[in-house]
Design a protein around this motif. Structure first.
Motif: not given
Ligand code: ASP
Length: 441
Positions: A41-42, A52, A54, A119, A173, A187-191
């Motif tokens: 992730s970032a 963050k 991002t 990322e 991401f 958002r959170g898409g690195s998963d």
């Molecule tokens: N960096 C992106 C976010 O903050 C994606 C991630 O962390 O999964 O949403």
């Protein structure tokens, strides 16, 4: 020579927020030869009030699009990366990359492009630190012209690309559209990227490294110090997520669930902890515990219906549901008795429309009694161990009764994976605690 076991390891933002965290990540990856594909992730927050990367990138893009001062924010972002590079003593320069970004900002770039740089740049640093190959996600994760993620095509491209690469870092991401434009997941898409990579290389395990040692059996804001869940099935997870437990994003589970790859949620700050293992159903994962987790949600209403000889009236349920469907109301649960039916719906659907709902249903089925009760909450007690245990329901009811709580609704799925209890909202927390205490202590 690497062994044949393949693990995909995804690290969240807090795991890569500073040089100190990078060092932990390095130790984790190099501890096992099988940790071959890394999805970062970032950089996330280093402390509570921190920002963050991002979020900074999105702010920066929006300032530039609105003609504001974006250069100060860009400097802040640079500093975050440069402090990591310097402290890790990497002979790496990101000057060229930042020049390109500054140039794009000057002439106008999209939010997705800018957001994805978090990322992208972190991936370059991590690859250099590990000595792994860097693969730009824009080349291996594809979306269509409308921005819809193309799962099968991505799988083909990614598998082919990684087939000849022993060890690689693929930033999370984002990916790209047919014209090369960068597109991000939500958002959170690195998963999601981690799961896609795991499917593409047919990994033995997808490790998702974060800052907690797995999922907890219950919301810690309600139950003090709940126990962590050690093994959970995909089905149980879905039940708990649906009932409001914050777990992984559905899209990030799908690719690995399909491929039968287990996910292990692990803690970068406590790598020896077991974490939570998410598995497909199977006898090898028989549970010692009756209950795997408890979750619940509020803001629900029950439409109660009664009609003499209801069960003999063919099409009764269908007509009720059709009436709801015509009003655009979806239902959550539908427990029914011989002459009674309770329809649980989100209060937001019927708020201010109670009269209309009652009229429409009355017209459709002419019930003897119909009324709506607001302020209802549902609690799901989920556990694959319930199938083989006797008396689970009675233990639940006894625990609730001993707290003088009135149960308004009961529903048990045919899979015997969960029991759902409806109680008044004021009793929600008390009920959760009573059930937890009965089964876990
Ligand atoms: N960096 C992106 C976010 O903050 C994606 C991630 O962390 O999964 O949403």
């Amino acid at each position: 020579m690497a062994d044949n076991v393949k693990k995909v390891v995804k690290f969240g933002g807090s795991s890569l927020a500073s040089a100190e965290q990078f060092k932990k990540v390095h130790a984790i990856i190099t501890a096992e030869e099988s940790r071959r594909y890394v999805v970062p992730s970032a950089p996330g927050k280093r402390f509570k009030e921190d920002e963050k990367v991002t979020d900074l990138l999105i702010k920066c893009q929006s300032a530039s699009a609105n003609g504001g001062d974006y250069t100060t924010i860009l400097e802040k972002i640079k500093e975050r990366y440069y402090s990591i590079i310097e402290e890790l003593e990497l002979g790496l320069s990101l000057e060229g990359e930042f020049e390109l970004i500054a140039n794009k900002l000057k002439y106008g770039c999209s939010r997705d492009y800018m957001a994805s740089r978090g990322e992208y740049l972190n991936g370059i640093i991590l690859a250099s630190y590990l000595g792994y190959e860097f693969i730009d996600a824009a080349k291996v994760v594809v979306f269509d012209v409308n921005g819809k993620f193309l799962a099968d095509e991505t799988n083909k491209i990614m598998s082919a690309r990684l087939a000849t690469v022993e060890k690689a870092v693929i930033p999370g991401f984002y990916g790209s559209m047919p014209d090369g434009t960068v597109k991000t997941f939500s958002r959170g898409g690195s998963d999601i990227t981690g799961a896609i990579v795991a499917r593409a290389v047919n990994a033995d395990l997808y490790e998702n490294w974060t800052d907690v040692s797995g999922f907890l059996m219950c919301d810690p804001r309600i139950v003090e110090n709940p126990k962590p869940i050690s093994v959970i099935t995909y089905k149980e997870l879905r039940e708990l997520a649906y009932m409001g437990a914050t777990v992984l994003h559905e899209d990030s589970i799908f690719p690995v669930k399909q491929a039968g790859i287990p996910i292990n949620i692990k803690n970068t700050n406590a790598p020896a902890d077991h974490g939570t293992l998410i598995v497909t159903d199977g006898d090898e994962h028989k549970s010692k515990d009756i209950i795997t987790g408890i979750a619940g949600k509020k803001d629900l209403s029950i439409i109660h219906l009664e009609k003499d000889m209801m069960n003999a009236e063919v099409g009764f349920g269908m007509k009720v549901l059709e009436a709801l469907c015509d009003m655009g109301i979806s239902f959550e649960h539908l427990p029914s008795g011989i002459d009674t039916m309770s329809i649980v719906v989100n209060t937001s659907y019927i708020e201010g429309r109670e009269k209309e709902v009652i009229n429409e249903i009355s017209e459709a089925v002419n019930p003897d009694v119909i009324h709506i009760e607001n302020g209802i909450s549902l609690i799901a007690i989920v556990g694959r161990g319930m199938k083989n245990a006797h008396g689970t329901a009675s233990r639940i009811f006894k625990a609730i009764a001993s707290e003088n709580i009135n149960i308004r609704m009961i529903d048990q799925g045919s899979s015997e994976l969960n029991i759902i209890i409806g109680v008044e909202e004021k009793d929600f927390e008390k009920t959760l605690r009573a059930i937890y205490k009965e089964f876990i202590g």
